[in-house]
Scaffold this active site. Sequence first.
Site, PDB file in Angstrom:
ATOM      1  N   TYR A  10       0.819  -1.225   0.000  1.00  0.00           N
ATOM      2  CA  TYR A  10       0.000   0.000   0.000  1.00  0.00           C
ATOM      3  C   TYR A  10       0.857   1.282   0.000  1.00  0.00           C
ATOM      4  CZ  TYR A  10      -3.365   3.385   2.077  1.00  0.00           C
ATOM      5  OH  TYR A  10      -4.144   4.484   2.369  1.00  0.00           O
ATOM      6  N   TYR A 145       4.467  -6.155  17.215  1.00  0.00           N
ATOM      7  CA  TYR A 145       4.661  -5.357  15.995  1.00  0.00           C
ATOM      8  C   TYR A 145       5.441  -4.080  16.318  1.00  0.00           C
ATOM      9  CZ  TYR A 145       3.577  -1.886  12.443  1.00  0.00           C
ATOM     10  OH  TYR A 145       3.686  -0.880  11.534  1.00  0.00           O
ATOM     11  N   ASN A 174      -2.063   7.179  11.380  1.00  0.00           N
ATOM     12  CA  ASN A 174      -2.923   6.369  10.499  1.00  0.00           C
ATOM     13  C   ASN A 174      -2.852   6.881   9.068  1.00  0.00           C
ATOM     14  OD1 ASN A 174      -3.761   5.914  13.257  1.00  0.00           O
ATOM     15  ND2 ASN A 174      -5.361   4.666  12.355  1.00  0.00           N
ATOM     16  N   ARG A 225      -8.000   9.178  16.019  1.00  0.00           N
ATOM     17  CA  ARG A 225      -6.750   8.899  15.312  1.00  0.00           C
ATOM     18  C   ARG A 225      -6.435  10.066  14.373  1.00  0.00           C
ATOM     19  NH1 ARG A 225      -6.895   5.738  18.605  1.00  0.00           N
ATOM     20  NH2 ARG A 225      -6.687   3.480  18.589  1.00  0.00           N
ATOM     21  N   ASP A 289      -6.605  -0.967  21.626  1.00  0.00           N
ATOM     22  CA  ASP A 289      -6.801   0.340  20.989  1.00  0.00           C
ATOM     23  C   ASP A 289      -6.704   1.466  22.013  1.00  0.00           C
ATOM     24  OD1 ASP A 289      -7.212  -0.212  18.297  1.00  0.00           O
ATOM     25  OD2 ASP A 289      -9.381  -0.417  18.493  1.00  0.00           O
TER      26      ASP A 289
HETATM   27  N1  UDP Z   1     -12.147   0.696  13.717  1.00  0.00           N
HETATM   28  C1  UDP Z   1     -13.509   0.415  13.830  1.00  0.00           C
HETATM   29  N2  UDP Z   1     -14.064  -0.483  12.943  1.00  0.00           N
HETATM   30  C2  UDP Z   1     -13.334  -1.105  11.968  1.00  0.00           C
HETATM   31  C3  UDP Z   1     -11.957  -0.795  11.864  1.00  0.00           C
HETATM   32  C4  UDP Z   1     -11.402   0.104  12.752  1.00  0.00           C
HETATM   33  O1  UDP Z   1     -14.199   0.958  14.695  1.00  0.00           O
HETATM   34  O2  UDP Z   1     -13.891  -1.915  11.197  1.00  0.00           O
HETATM   35  C5  UDP Z   1     -11.548   1.674  14.649  1.00  0.00           C
HETATM   36  C6  UDP Z   1     -10.425   1.083  15.500  1.00  0.00           C
HETATM   37  O3  UDP Z   1     -10.938   0.521  16.685  1.00  0.00           O
HETATM   38  C7  UDP Z   1      -9.556   2.319  15.754  1.00  0.00           C
HETATM   39  C8  UDP Z   1      -9.738   3.164  14.487  1.00  0.00           C
HETATM   40  O4  UDP Z   1     -10.939   2.675  13.878  1.00  0.00           O
HETATM   41  O5  UDP Z   1     -10.047   3.045  16.854  1.00  0.00           O
HETATM   42  C9  UDP Z   1      -8.584   3.020  13.517  1.00  0.00           C
HETATM   43  O6  UDP Z   1      -8.338   1.632  13.315  1.00  0.00           O
HETATM   44  P1  UDP Z   1      -7.411   1.101  12.143  1.00  0.00           P
HETATM   45  O7  UDP Z   1      -7.433  -0.402  12.225  1.00  0.00           O
HETATM   46  O8  UDP Z   1      -7.811   1.709  10.845  1.00  0.00           O
HETATM   47  O9  UDP Z   1      -5.967   1.658  12.499  1.00  0.00           O
HETATM   48  P2  UDP Z   1      -5.073   1.539  13.824  1.00  0.00           P
HETATM   49  O10 UDP Z   1      -5.407   2.747  14.650  1.00  0.00           O
HETATM   50  O11 UDP Z   1      -5.393   0.256  14.497  1.00  0.00           O
HETATM   51  O12 UDP Z   1      -3.682   1.597  13.302  1.00  0.00           O
END
Ligand code: UDP
Length: 333
Positions: A10, A145, A174, A225, A289
């Site tokens: 990506y 990770y 993000n 985020r 999270d």
């Molecule tokens: N999130 C959500 N539903 C989804 C995917 C993500 O509510 O189907 C929320 C997740 O809990 C976080 C935010 O969106 O608070 C960003 O998540 P993502 O996986 O995109 O990125 P991360 O912050 O984990 O790197």
Amino acid sequence: MILITGAAGYIGSHTAINFLNNGYEVVVFDNLENGHIQTVNALKKIGNVHFVQGDLRNISDIESVFEKYKIDAVIHFAAFALVGESVENPAKYYRNNVFGTMNLLDIMVKYDVKKIVFSSTCATYGEPKYTPIDENHPQNPINPYGNSKLCVEYMLKDYDVAYGLKSIRLRYFNVAGCDEEARVGEWHEPETHLVPNILKSTFGNGKKFKIFGNDYDTVDGTCIRDYVNVEDLAEAHRLAYKYLCDNNESNVFNLGTEQGDSVKQVFDTCEKVLNRKIDVEIVERRPGDPAKLYANASKAKQILGWSPKRTLENSIQSAYKWECNLDNFKNNV
Ligand code: UDP
């Protein structure tokens, strides 16, 4: 010639486009485990691209690249990046992200290539002690990770002292959006990220979009985020490379918009951009999270001269265009 590891993925593919558009010749190195040959083919249509399928865990694979091409610098993305998977299978993360990177660095030293831009992450900060997060925030990752990325940051500092290998460590927040022409985009299997998951739920695949928790201590209870556009992020890599050429010194930069958006706000923006209602349900929190993560990216702005130009709306627009085209893209081998 610029070597981009993980350029069939990506962020790597968008960065490859940025370098190609600025006249660089690019070697794409990717094992195609998560990257896609269709992405390599798309890059070949854009500029001067050489493709080597190989795995950093095999030192001979990466050495063959340096034997064949005169590499000036490396932009290093190739890594596994799923937090949950890293908890279940840390060995996979240490072997690829740490040991694989060590192979790469050793070959760079052997071939006297002394510039690398490294794809690090805000996950190296762990649970935030304050926001916005600047580069001096303590680094205490809370999953393998993040640990694997932090190990590489340490390795880079030590290789600089010992071998004069200069690195820029870019800590992303993000990432969202896709190439505006939808030539490449975000294609993860499984897809776990917020924006593509919201958009995919509108394609009638039977998967309702789920918000993971609405009882966080934030403005509307959902997590906050910092969503930086992938093309803006790509530009930062080229500026980081330029910084290495001009200053020949190592450094570290956060990359984010400095704006926090809640999951609910991102969802509302998707509804606005698509001009339609989207089904949603609230479910349990996703483990691990943090409530709030957003960047202080003033250092990148001041020193690299980077400024994110695209809004969250722009990211959602380009991501939607890409999602509409994704099935065609997949079939276009
Ligand atoms: N999130 C959500 N539903 C989804 C995917 C993500 O509510 O189907 C929320 C997740 O809990 C976080 C935010 O969106 O608070 C960003 O998540 P993502 O996986 O995109 O990125 P991360 O912050 O984990 O790197």
